[in-house]
Design a protein around this motif. Sequence first.
Motif, mmCIF file in Angstrom:
data_model
loop_
_atom_site.group_PDB
_atom_site.id
_atom_site.type_symbol
_atom_site.label_atom_id
_atom_site.label_comp_id
_atom_site.label_asym_id
_atom_site.label_seq_id
_atom_site.Cartn_x
_atom_site.Cartn_y
_atom_site.Cartn_z
ATOM 1 N N CYS A 66 -80.594 15.098 5.982
ATOM 2 C CA CYS A 66 -81.673 14.184 6.073
ATOM 3 C C CYS A 66 -82.777 14.363 5.468
ATOM 4 O O CYS A 66 -83.376 15.558 5.455
ATOM 5 C CB CYS A 66 -82.163 14.343 7.717
ATOM 6 N N GLY B 58 -85.903 13.402 5.841
ATOM 7 C CA GLY B 58 -87.066 13.798 6.660
ATOM 8 C C GLY B 58 -87.269 15.043 7.120
ATOM 9 O O GLY B 58 -88.142 15.881 6.986
ATOM 10 N N CYS B 59 -86.066 15.389 7.989
ATOM 11 C CA CYS B 59 -86.319 16.621 8.889
ATOM 12 C C CYS B 59 -85.407 17.675 7.906
ATOM 13 O O CYS B 59 -85.413 18.859 8.516
ATOM 14 C CB CYS B 59 -85.879 16.573 10.297
ATOM 15 N N CYS C 168 -81.945 10.421 9.259
ATOM 16 C CA CYS C 168 -81.203 10.737 10.584
ATOM 17 C C CYS C 168 -81.708 9.847 11.701
ATOM 18 O O CYS C 168 -82.782 9.188 11.516
ATOM 19 C CB CYS C 168 -81.437 12.053 11.024
ATOM 20 N N CYS D 48 -85.341 10.576 12.717
ATOM 21 C CA CYS D 48 -86.403 10.497 11.937
ATOM 22 C C CYS D 48 -86.465 8.901 11.653
ATOM 23 O O CYS D 48 -87.843 8.482 11.399
ATOM 24 C CB CYS D 48 -86.126 11.068 10.576
HETATM 25 ZN ZN LIG Z 1 -84.102 13.685 10.276
#
Ligand SMILES: [Zn+2]
Length: 180
Positions: free
Chosen positions: A155, A157-158, A174, A177
């Motif tokens: 992901c 994002g994270c 994901c 996120c």
């Molecule tokens: Zn994520």
Amino acid sequence: MKREILVREAMRTKILTCSPSDTVQEVAKKMRKERVGSSVVMSKGKPVGILTESDILEKVVAEGRDASKTKVEEVMSTPLLTIDPYTAIEDAMKVMSKHNVRRLPVVEKGKLIGIITEKDLFRISPTLIEMSKEWSLIEGGIPAPSTQVSISGKCEGCGRLSTDLREVDGRFLCEDCREG
Ligand SMILES: [Zn+2]
């Protein structure tokens, strides 16, 4: 009406897998031994990427990198598109054309159960060769089915590994996120 052939009937069930920390050399040796053109990269039981012959040629050999010191995760193709086994092979072909990939790992309930390649599809259904040529001429590309396709990988994002990534404003995120 002609019965549709499903991905599960056309896929290969013998899959070569590797881990992100394996060296490219180790995996290339296995690929040669098993006579396969790719290896699915697994992390914690989930497919997160794929290492193909083109990855090895373009990102290792052509770049002058040492295959015995290069890890799979540095050069693998990711995020990875996977497909549901109950997809019609014509739809699988559309996904490959749309995303410009030649193979799709087959995942059922989060588990890797096979792999399908463009070559296999052309062999099973030669009319797909003509169809895919026509699709490539359509401006803007053909609409590919999205429901039976999942995107796995890290992901953006994270940083966690997910088997359900979606593209949001050019980033693969994901489920958590996407909601946040
Ligand atoms: Zn994520």
